[in-house]
Motif scaffolding. Sequence first.
Motif, PDB file in Angstrom:
ATOM      1  N   ARG A 168      48.198   6.761 162.783  1.00 11.76           N
ATOM      2  CA  ARG A 168      46.805   6.491 163.164  1.00 11.76           C
ATOM      3  C   ARG A 168      46.192   5.399 162.281  1.00 11.76           C
ATOM      4  NH1 ARG A 168      44.363  10.079 166.710  1.00 11.76           N
ATOM      5  NH2 ARG A 168      45.614  11.920 167.249  1.00 11.76           N
ATOM      6  N   THR A 172      45.057   1.732 163.804  1.00  8.38           N
ATOM      7  CA  THR A 172      43.673   1.321 163.569  1.00  8.38           C
ATOM      8  C   THR A 172      43.621  -0.049 162.896  1.00  8.38           C
ATOM      9  OG1 THR A 172      42.937   3.619 163.392  1.00  8.38           O
ATOM     10  CG2 THR A 172      41.502   1.934 162.428  1.00  8.38           C
ATOM     11  N   GLU A 205      50.148  12.865 172.415  1.00  9.26           N
ATOM     12  CA  GLU A 205      48.756  12.731 171.952  1.00  9.26           C
ATOM     13  C   GLU A 205      48.576  11.454 171.138  1.00  9.26           C
ATOM     14  OE1 GLU A 205      45.438  15.157 169.243  1.00  9.26           O
ATOM     15  OE2 GLU A 205      47.401  16.038 169.666  1.00  9.26           O
ATOM     16  N   LEU A 206      49.541  11.168 170.253  1.00  9.02           N
ATOM     17  CA  LEU A 206      49.452   9.957 169.436  1.00  9.02           C
ATOM     18  C   LEU A 206      49.560   8.697 170.287  1.00  9.02           C
ATOM     19  CD1 LEU A 206      51.665  10.992 166.375  1.00  9.02           C
ATOM     20  CD2 LEU A 206      49.193  10.577 166.347  1.00  9.02           C
ATOM     21  N   THR A 208      48.960   8.337 173.497  1.00  6.26           N
ATOM     22  CA  THR A 208      47.782   8.205 174.354  1.00  6.26           C
ATOM     23  C   THR A 208      46.599   7.666 173.560  1.00  6.26           C
ATOM     24  OG1 THR A 208      48.516   9.985 175.814  1.00  6.26           O
ATOM     25  CG2 THR A 208      46.165   9.468 175.824  1.00  6.26           C
ATOM     26  N   TRP A 209      46.418   8.183 172.353  1.00  5.93           N
ATOM     27  CA  TRP A 209      45.338   7.682 171.500  1.00  5.93           C
ATOM     28  C   TRP A 209      45.545   6.194 171.177  1.00  5.93           C
ATOM     29  CZ3 TRP A 209      46.040   5.724 166.551  1.00  5.93           C
ATOM     30  CH2 TRP A 209      44.868   5.368 165.869  1.00  5.93           C
ATOM     31  N   GLN A 212      44.756   4.085 174.238  1.00  5.63           N
ATOM     32  CA  GLN A 212      43.304   4.023 174.436  1.00  5.63           C
ATOM     33  C   GLN A 212      42.642   3.105 173.409  1.00  5.63           C
ATOM     34  OE1 GLN A 212      41.314   7.799 174.025  1.00  5.63           O
ATOM     35  NE2 GLN A 212      39.483   7.097 175.104  1.00  5.63           N
ATOM     36  N   THR A 213      43.081   3.217 172.161  1.00  2.57           N
ATOM     37  CA  THR A 213      42.493   2.407 171.087  1.00  2.57           C
ATOM     38  C   THR A 213      42.691   0.915 171.333  1.00  2.57           C
ATOM     39  OG1 THR A 213      42.801   4.176 169.463  1.00  2.57           O
ATOM     40  CG2 THR A 213      42.585   1.923 168.603  1.00  2.57           C
ATOM     41  N   GLY A 251      49.224   7.800 178.192  1.00  4.17           N
ATOM     42  CA  GLY A 251      47.883   7.263 178.382  1.00  4.17           C
ATOM     43  C   GLY A 251      47.773   6.153 179.401  1.00  4.17           C
ATOM     44  N   TYR A 254      44.496   4.570 180.610  1.00  2.00           N
ATOM     45  CA  TYR A 254      43.758   3.589 179.807  1.00  2.00           C
ATOM     46  C   TYR A 254      44.380   2.198 179.859  1.00  2.00           C
ATOM     47  CZ  TYR A 254      41.915   7.914 177.813  1.00  2.00           C
ATOM     48  OH  TYR A 254      41.344   9.155 177.651  1.00  2.00           O
TER      49      TYR A 254
END
Length: 399
Positions: A168, A172, A205-206, A208-209, A212-213, A251, A254
């Motif tokens: 993450r 980021t 989950e990772l 997809t995040w 999306q990010t 994801g 997205y």
Amino acid sequence: MHLSSLVRVLASVALLATPAAVAATAVSPATAVAPDREPAPHVQVRARAAQPVWLAPARAHRQNPTNPLAGRLWGVYEGPQDQVWRPFTEATGKVREALATIAERPRTKWYGAFVPDTSIRQTVTDYVASSQDGNPETLAQMAVFRMVPWEGEACTRPTTPAEAASYRTWVTELAAGIGAAHTLVVMQPDGPFLLCAPDRAAKSELLTWATQTLSALPNTSVYIDAGAADWCENGTRQESSSCAKILELSGIQYARGFALDSTHYTGPVENIDRGAEILEILRADGYGDKHFIVDTAKSGRPTMWPDIVPATKKDLKNNARTCSTRKMKRCVTLGIPPTPRPADPQWGLPAKQRRIAATYVDGFVWFGRPWLFNQADPFVAQRALDMVRTTPWTATGPR
């Protein structure tokens, strides 16, 4: 400054001065033939003479007006992050001329855990700046290969909490490095390994995040890796439902769409057929109309994975043998060059695949890396020279 860089700069100045006009007129009506009708012979000749997308912007097919890869130059990175660039700049004569076929074309830079969390932002900032070469409208390309563990290890070991937290942080920082740049991102090449993971839900989950990010950035288009025409899931029948499952777990809602053939050797026809089946499944599952890209860096001789011959008896199929003649089969050579106009007649697609490509394929993209050992590292000059010599394609059409 290299000659190709000078040409790109001049094209960039024109694009910045009147971006709408250049995007609309970069390809004349004679060279931008509607892909649903057969052009006259003189039009096909003129289409082959059109400048490649790294020298001049190319407009979108009329069936795909939202294509984010069209209407702009595709940047070519010139610097130490790319394994090809230094051997190219140090070469002379015919070797240098041959290596330019790879070094001076747009390619996707892969980033993974080998770039530390603390370095990825600046590394990507530098890469984008070089790729754009002073023109903020130019497209940069990268692949996010950051999931740990991945490939075979992903089938046996879950991602630890520390690895998830690092993931993450890294993504980021990557997003901060990309910022508002026009960017194509291939999300997690070798996507089928997600399906064998014992912690599939956590990795999902990772991913997809991350999708999306990065998709939330103003000018970034994310294409999630879905495998290849001959690879949707390890050790099973290769059904498109498995490819679609990878996307739904990563994801796809997205993302702009998906990517095919990042590490396999199948051709554009087979991958367009696979992509069309995946699109139908996604549409039926409520994800609407998505788009996709196809790697063509290594599909000059389309070959199914079981038929691939390793370079030596000690090698894996990842290091497939290169073609030594233009008629040799079951070997690897360069395919159709990068383009956001895959349905143009010079690429020779059959009518059915041209119709699909005109609407749903955003581009043929070089996100595979057959000139690297095991498609990973290091650069192998002989592999590159073999493929340049035997490719059936020039920058604007067939040889």
